[in-house]
Design a protein around this motif. Sequence first.
Motif, PDB file in Angstrom:
ATOM      1  N   THR A 145       0.063  -2.870  -3.525  1.00  0.00           N
ATOM      2  CA  THR A 145       0.121  -2.237  -2.201  1.00  0.00           C
ATOM      3  C   THR A 145      -1.275  -2.096  -1.615  1.00  0.00           C
ATOM      4  O   THR A 145      -1.505  -2.406  -0.444  1.00  0.00           O
TER       5      THR A 145
ATOM      6  N   PHE B 179      -1.959   5.210   5.726  1.00  0.00           N
ATOM      7  CA  PHE B 179      -0.768   4.563   5.195  1.00  0.00           C
ATOM      8  C   PHE B 179      -0.093   5.498   4.202  1.00  0.00           C
ATOM      9  O   PHE B 179      -0.743   6.303   3.548  1.00  0.00           O
TER      10      PHE B 179
ATOM     11  N   ASP C 211       3.559   3.786  -0.146  1.00  0.00           N
ATOM     12  CA  ASP C 211       4.301   2.536  -0.274  1.00  0.00           C
ATOM     13  C   ASP C 211       3.756   1.439   0.634  1.00  0.00           C
ATOM     14  O   ASP C 211       4.307   0.336   0.701  1.00  0.00           O
TER      15      ASP C 211
ATOM     16  N   SER D 186       3.470   1.603   3.990  1.00  0.00           N
ATOM     17  CA  SER D 186       3.926   1.678   5.383  1.00  0.00           C
ATOM     18  C   SER D 186       2.864   2.358   6.242  1.00  0.00           C
ATOM     19  O   SER D 186       2.317   3.391   5.856  1.00  0.00           O
TER      20      SER D 186
END
Length: 288
Positions: A145, A172, A175, A177
């Motif tokens: 990630t 972020f 995960d 996103s």
Amino acid sequence: MGRVTTHRPVLRLDGGRVARRSDTLTVEEPLELRVDGRALAVTMRTPGHDVELAHGFLLTEGVIQAAADVAVARYCDGKGPDGRNTYNVLDVALAAGVPPPDPGVERNFYTTSSCGVCGKAALDAVRLRTRFSPSGDPARVSAATLSGLPAALREAQRVFASTGGLHAAGLFRADGSPLAVREDVGRHNAVDKVLGWALLHGLTPLAGCVLLVSGRASFELVQKAAMAGVPVLAAVSAPSSLAVELAEEQGMTLVGFLRGETMNVYTGAERIELDAGVGAERESEVVG
């Protein structure tokens, strides 16, 4: 509002070829931040998201801890040569009961776009305490990630694509996103803007989040991340020795040289999850 970019004529030299062309530049202008009508700081910044910048700055300086601590933020009249408002003076009115900035902490609050700590009277003055310390945050993020975050940050840097002259900070979730990305001519301003965004959206402390910066990780950026409760700070370039020391003190994970699948984890390695099938290498001790 002020412009983010401007155009200037340049003489382009390319080997034996000479050409005149227009170049796109990042705008850098001063922002005077006032608190309850009193001047507190002047920073050189790229116009835009100034209210977020003010909230992030006040959060990371320990003046406020929540969006509700600010009653209103508004631009003051600041006339330019053409008589128009320059939008370069912002006054923040604190909510009732919120104490003003501590006058006992000596600091020259003029900050440049390259360094926000310059002028601190003493090192202890910037080791600010926060109720949002990330030390107990159980967040974990995979190495895979983290590897994908720099590309995501670059994709969101719209102004950098045209000027090449801006730093960026991105928030972020663990995960990967994205939450928010902000750009500025100053590293510390980009961080203040994105942390101010988080504060205004009720997301502080930023538990379970990663803050990625496009340049190096300085002491000040670690301090700002700690004040917002960020458990993982990653940078595409190097950290300073003092940044590493502070990250360790605050229980923060600090990652540097994040480029593709390679990275250096300086502190808080327990939060980094290795990909399946990848084991930690045993390194021999080198005695110099």
